[in-house]
Design a protein around this motif. Structure first.
Motif, PDB file in Angstrom:
ATOM      1  N   UNK A  23       0.793  -1.226   0.000  1.00 46.85           N
ATOM      2  CA  UNK A  23       0.000   0.000   0.000  1.00 46.85           C
ATOM      3  C   UNK A  23       0.823   1.272   0.000  1.00 46.85           C
ATOM      4  N   UNK A  24       2.144   1.144   0.192  1.00 46.62           N
ATOM      5  CA  UNK A  24       2.998   2.340   0.235  1.00 46.62           C
ATOM      6  C   UNK A  24       3.531   2.679  -1.157  1.00 46.62           C
ATOM      7  N   UNK A  25       3.591   3.981  -1.458  1.00 50.31           N
ATOM      8  CA  UNK A  25       4.210   4.400  -2.720  1.00 50.31           C
ATOM      9  C   UNK A  25       5.725   4.508  -2.508  1.00 50.31           C
ATOM     10  N   UNK A  26       6.312   3.344  -2.291  1.00 48.92           N
ATOM     11  CA  UNK A  26       7.751   3.278  -2.043  1.00 48.92           C
ATOM     12  C   UNK A  26       8.522   3.710  -3.286  1.00 48.92           C
ATOM     13  N   UNK A  27       9.575   4.481  -3.070  1.00 52.66           N
ATOM     14  CA  UNK A  27      10.441   4.844  -4.200  1.00 52.66           C
ATOM     15  C   UNK A  27      11.039   3.584  -4.798  1.00 52.66           C
ATOM     16  N   UNK A  28      11.230   3.599  -6.107  1.00 49.72           N
ATOM     17  CA  UNK A  28      11.781   2.406  -6.750  1.00 49.72           C
ATOM     18  C   UNK A  28      13.280   2.321  -6.522  1.00 49.72           C
ATOM     19  N   UNK A  29      13.714   1.172  -5.991  1.00 46.39           N
ATOM     20  CA  UNK A  29      15.134   0.983  -5.729  1.00 46.39           C
ATOM     21  C   UNK A  29      15.934   0.828  -7.025  1.00 46.39           C
TER      22      UNK A  29
ATOM     23  N   UNK B 101      15.679   2.451  -9.617  1.00 44.43           N
ATOM     24  CA  UNK B 101      15.949   3.743 -10.251  1.00 44.43           C
ATOM     25  C   UNK B 101      17.371   4.224 -10.020  1.00 44.43           C
ATOM     26  N   UNK B 102      17.940   3.871  -8.868  1.00 44.24           N
ATOM     27  CA  UNK B 102      19.274   4.392  -8.549  1.00 44.24           C
ATOM     28  C   UNK B 102      20.283   3.991  -9.625  1.00 44.24           C
TER      29      UNK B 102
ATOM     30  N   UNK C 134      19.313   5.753 -13.102  1.00 49.16           N
ATOM     31  CA  UNK C 134      19.498   7.210 -13.159  1.00 49.16           C
ATOM     32  C   UNK C 134      20.964   7.620 -13.159  1.00 49.16           C
TER      33      UNK C 134
ATOM     34  N   UNK D 110       0.820   2.244  -5.107  1.00 50.16           N
ATOM     35  CA  UNK D 110      -0.057   3.096  -5.922  1.00 50.16           C
ATOM     36  C   UNK D 110       0.703   3.938  -6.946  1.00 50.16           C
ATOM     37  N   UNK D 111       1.882   4.406  -6.594  1.00 50.96           N
ATOM     38  CA  UNK D 111       2.651   5.235  -7.531  1.00 50.96           C
ATOM     39  C   UNK D 111       3.026   4.430  -8.787  1.00 50.96           C
ATOM     40  N   UNK D 112       3.440   3.195  -8.568  1.00 51.97           N
ATOM     41  CA  UNK D 112       3.823   2.359  -9.715  1.00 51.97           C
ATOM     42  C   UNK D 112       2.596   2.005 -10.552  1.00 51.97           C
TER      43      UNK D 112
ATOM     44  N   UNK E 182       1.785   4.784 -12.784  1.00 58.16           N
ATOM     45  CA  UNK E 182       2.742   4.840 -13.897  1.00 58.16           C
ATOM     46  C   UNK E 182       2.431   3.813 -14.964  1.00 58.16           C
TER      47      UNK E 182
END
Lengths: 789, 163
Positions: free
Chosen positions: A7-13, A15-16, A19, A673-675, A678
């Motif tokens: 349920x958490x909009x965890x930042x994508x690991x 991505x590091x 990026x 939810x963030x993913x 997207x």
């Protein structure tokens, strides 16, 4: 729940690394001693190969060896993973798909010869020096022409260009015809579902390697399902047993279906590496991708809807011609049939449905699944014809949909096309859509557009899809030559960190983040102590990969099941340490405690005991803490929703601008939810791209006219506004442990009819009431031409 | 073949190049800087954008031999000196502006060039500027949002951000 749990909009690991330029894609892999291959491809759509002269090319600088079909006599053809049975009970016609063309070329891009050289440039230079004597033959490009009496045959050994003529459900045909005879209203439409090119931004790459020490072959490849490639290539093409073959799909730059299939270049590089005892690398150019990646859609359909006097849907009848291209790609036969016909009920209570599909061979690039795969075609037919019906009958298209929706109290709902929907609420997503699109304010916006001389229109579409593919016993009956479960191994390390091995494959979906959220939530440890491994057949159990929005619903369920096994065992260890019965142990926030007492041991205390078993029930329990689980779903999942599009048309040019697009989806429970947002955004861009600009076009001789990004219109940042997406109307899936349905394809499924419906709406509001349909893509010239009639 | 020397991410680097060697190939194969990606062969997709002498350039369109002595910055040189993500990189993570990651290096380099030129762009300006960079995954929504956020503008109305 831990901070990065479900349920958490965890930042994508992941991505590091992406990026900072530290991603590791297949083209970033360079092995010591590596040689390069360049494929000489056919520049005609259909021809007989009378001779291949490699004499000059073979003497060119750096050339190691030139391969032709003669070198592959010991190898099998590229296998097809799904056998469709036709309406007479006969198996489909299934021609051989050789690694390099045998005797004939059958589409522009068909590989004829392969040059392996020290450098990529030398390989390319030498390929240009190969002389191929090809007698060009008449090509068949149009599907109906391909089925005409006396048409040239793509495959001489087949009886015709008809792969199969499929009827579903054949036993219902007479009843459907009768319902049409009795109908108060019959609406029909002829529709083209335009051919698309998936075009993931990373072109395909394959690196074959062979290690005589242990007789081991390794293939690094841009795949959505490395285990499937190992199975198909090892067992059917090159005869290499699984334990001697490793397939690695590292970071993969998008797939959208096109990287599911086993391709000739993969088998070639693996074969050539063994033959030359050197690594062999192939990097596809974009131009080459346009003529060698399997393409998508390409249906021609006659769609009919019957309604009673009260506007209830009484029957649906469709006749579709589906282009297979020149060969059967891995899952091609299943797309227009089992992934299309079974969705023809849509969100509606239509009691009688008959779907006929004729799959046709043509001298074009093979066609297979592309994001949505069969389901977008079904949705497009339904949602277009319902809009036409509403217009013909003079009723509101939203009201007509609502009247015929399956209602929340009707689940489980047995459709007349085999599948059983477990849950849903289509009015709820429609209500939400109308709210977030500010439907009430449309009239004012339309008036404002009119003041500027623009035509404004609004269109909706409802959709349902079958995801979480798929129950193995069911698909086996339908002709699948594979099971469609997923696997997971949870390896808990001695100090408590957790390595998860999954057969799912992430190529943009963010599994490394979301799967870790699931495990973290279940155990109550920090997600940063969990690593997700995927994409390597040497370290994860058998997997079926990622497509059909199945990863969380099927792969995630396998992870849940394996984690439950780990927790069960860990509780036994904790019970031993705490001197109580396992049933009295509770696990919360990473701590095992004895119910009703203050006695506890933390997660790492248990994991250490598992690997340093000094105080351990060795007579009852093995040391270690590692479990594997397979999960085979009992049903498909059924994500559904309502999409709304608002367009503005410039009547001077016919140019359509998307001025608003909203999606209200029911994906069941949501892990991140963030993913999810997207994923919907990306699907929408592909669906709107199909509706407005993308089109793969062959001329009458089979030359690809849209063979580069200069000719094939890829959606760009200034083609869209921002999207409004909502997934708050959730009816959790009833049959998987996470209650999830899948979100990867929805955007591409629901959006094309919403766009077309909006354009037709704008034209009708402006008085162009003669326009009942325009085929996709709705380019300015097509819209303008339609307005002139 | 000849040797070409450029200052790449602040360090002088030398590698061989043929007359036909593209800058993208020289960076990837010559220097092993594989962060720069090649997504097409018609200079349309922008995955290969790097900065040459401060300007964004599609590195698949430039010949390495023409650029002897140039100053080049690639995605590998975009993080802060302490290794943390720069503001534009961080905004891409915070706003989920990437999925498969393949177009990302070019997208970040193009976005950085935009913000240098136009520190507070409008949404329309961002969309127009990024027209030469194709992304197949994100539908651009979150890329645009990330660029606006990196410019210090409020993007709270544009959907979910990372927690």
């Amino acid at each position: 729940m831990p901070k990065d749990g479900i349920g958490a909009s965890t930042k994508r690991r992941e991505d590091l690394r992406f990026l900072t330029g530290n991603g590791k894609y297949t083209d970033d892999i360079n092995l010591r001693g590596q040689a390069f291959v360049h494929f000489l491809r056919s520049d005609v759509a259909h021809g007989r190969i009378n001779g291949i002269d490699t004499t000059v090319a073979a003497d060119m600088p750096g050339v190691l060896r030139i391969f032709t079909a003669a070198d592959f006599e010991s190898a099998g053809g590229l296998p097809c993973g799904w056998q469709v049975t036709d309406k007479h009970g006969q198996p489909m016609q299934e021609p051989k798909h050789p690694i390099l063309a045998e005797g004939k070329v059958r589409h522009v891009g068909d590989p004829i010869a392969a040059v392996v050289a020290e450098t990529a440039e030398q390989a390319r230079d030498a390929a240009e020096a190969i002389e191929v004597d090809i007698e060009e033959l008449p090509a068949v490009i149009d599907m109906k022409a391909a089925l005409a009496e006396g048409a040239p045959k793509v495959h001489d050994e087949l009886t015709s260009n008809l792969c199969y003529d499929w009827g579903f459900v054949e036993e219902n045909k007479a009843a459907v015809d009768e319902a049409f005879d009795k109908a108060a209203h019959v609406v029909s439409l002829e529709l083209v579902n335009n051919r698309l090119v998936a075009n993931p931004m990373e072109p395909r790459v394959a690196v074959g390697d062979y290690d005589p020490w242990g007789d081991q072959s390794t293939l690094y490849t841009t795949s959505q399902n490395p285990h499937v490639i190992r199975l198909l290539m090892g067992a059917f093409v090159l005869n290499i047993p699984e334990h001697k073959l490793r397939v690695v799909a590292p970071d993969v730059g998008g797939g959208f279906g096109s990287k599911i299939y086993h391709y000739a270049e993969e088998a070639f590089c693996t074969f050539a590496a063994r033959a030359l005892k050197r690594p062999v690398k192939w990097t596809c150019s974009r131009s080459e991708a346009f003529i060698s990646d399997a393409q998508g859609r390409d249906h021609r359909t006659k769609m009919e809807l019957a309604l009673d006097a009260d506007h209830n849907f009484t029957a649906i009848r469709t006749e579709t011609y589906a282009n297979m291209g020149a060969y059967l790609s891995t899952f091609a036969p299943s797309i227009p049939t089992w992934l299309h016909g079974t969705l023809m009920a849509g969100n509606y209570r239509t009691p009688l449905i008959y779907v006929n599909v004729k799959a046709v061979f043509t001298n074009t690039v093979p066609v297979d699944a592309y994001r949505g795969a069969g389901r977008p075609e079904a949705t497009y037919q339904l949602e277009r014809i319902i809009d036409k019906a509403a217009r013909d009958l003079g009723v509101d298209p939203i009201a007509l949909r609502r009247q015929n929706f399956i209602k929340p109290d009707q689940y489980p709902y047995q459709t007349p096309v085999a599948v059983v929907y477990d849950t849903g609420n289509y009015d709820a997503t429609m209500d939400k859509l109308l709210e977030i699109t500010d439907h009430a304010g449309f009239a004012a916006r339309a008036a404002e557009s009119a003041n500027r001389g623009k035509l404004r229109g609004f269109g909706v579409a409802s959709y349902i899809e079958a995801c979480g593919i798929a129950p193995s016993n069911l698909v086996g009956q339908l002709g699948a030559r594979a099971g469609l479960y997923e696997s997971a191994t949870i390896r808990v390390n001695a100090t408590g960190s957790i390595s998860v091995y999954t057969g799912s494959h992430s190529h943009g979906q963010g599994h490394e983040t979301t799967f870790a959220q699931v495990v973290a939530d279940m155990i109550g440890v920090d997600a940063s102590t969990i690593e997700i491994h995927h994409g390597d057949t040497s370290n994860s159990p058998m997997g079926m990969g990622t497509y059909g929005s199945r990863s969380l619903a099927v792969g995630g369920s396998a992870i849940v099941r394996a984690t439950n096994k780990v927790v069960d065992k860990a509780k036994k260890i904790a019970a031993h340490l705490l001197e109580c019965a396992p049933e009295d142990i509770e696990l919360k926030d990473g701590k095992f405690s004895v119910a009703g007492t203050d006695k506890s041991v933390d997660w790492s205390g248990v994991t250490l005991a598992a690997y340093v078993p000094h105080n351990y029930p060795l007579e009852d329990l093995e040391p270690g803490l590692e479990e594997t689980a397979f999960y085979d779903p009992s049903n498909f999942t059924y994500p559904a929703g309502a999409y709304g599009c608002e367009v503005e048309i410039d009547p001077e040019t016919g140019k359509v601008d998307i001025v608003g697009f909203a999606a209200a989806d029911d994906f069941g429970n949501v892990v991140n939810p963030m993913i999810v947002e997207g994923q919907v955004h990306g699907g929408l861009a592909q669906g709107i791209g199909q509706a407005l600009m993308e089109n793969c076009v062959f001329d009458d001789s089979g030359q690809l006219l849209s063979g580069s990004f200069m000719d094939y219109a890829m959606p760009r940042a200034d083609d869209f506004p921002g999207f409004k997406v909502d997934h708050s109307c959730n009816t959790p899936c009833t049959h998987n442990p996470l209650g999830v349905k899948g979100c990867g394809e929805a955007g591409a499924i629901g959006s094309p009819p919403a766009v077309v419906n909006a354009v037709i709406d704008a034209l009708h509001r402006a008085g162009h009431t003669h326009v009942s349909h325009i085929d996709m893509p709705l380019t300015p010239s097509r819209v303008w031409a339609a307005m002139q009639k | 073949m000849g040797k070409v020397t450029m200052t790449v991410n602040g360090r002088q680097m030398t590698a061989e190049a043929e007359g036909r060697t593209l800058l993208s190939t020289w960076l990837r194969e010559g220097l092993g800087l594989t962060g720069t990606h090649v997504g097409c062969d018609t200079s349309q997709c922008g995955a290969c954008v790097v900065h040459v002498d401060g300007q964004p350039v599609k590195s698949c369109t430039a010949l390495a031999m023409d650029l002897d002595g140039a100053e080049v910055r690639t995605i590998e040189g975009m993080a802060n000196a302490d290794g943390s993500l720069s503001a534009i990189q961080q905004a891409f993570q915070d706003h989920h502006g990437l999925q498969c990651g393949f177009c990302t290096p070019g997208m970040v380099m193009a976005a950085a060039a935009l913000l240098k030129e136009n520190p507070k762009p409008t949404e329309a300006e961002v969309r127009h500027y990024l027209e030469g960079n194709i992304c197949r995954c994100t539908g651009y929504h979150n890329i645009v949002k990330a660029v606006l956020a990196a410019s210090g503008q409020d993007v709270s109305g544009l959907g979910i951000a990372a927690e």
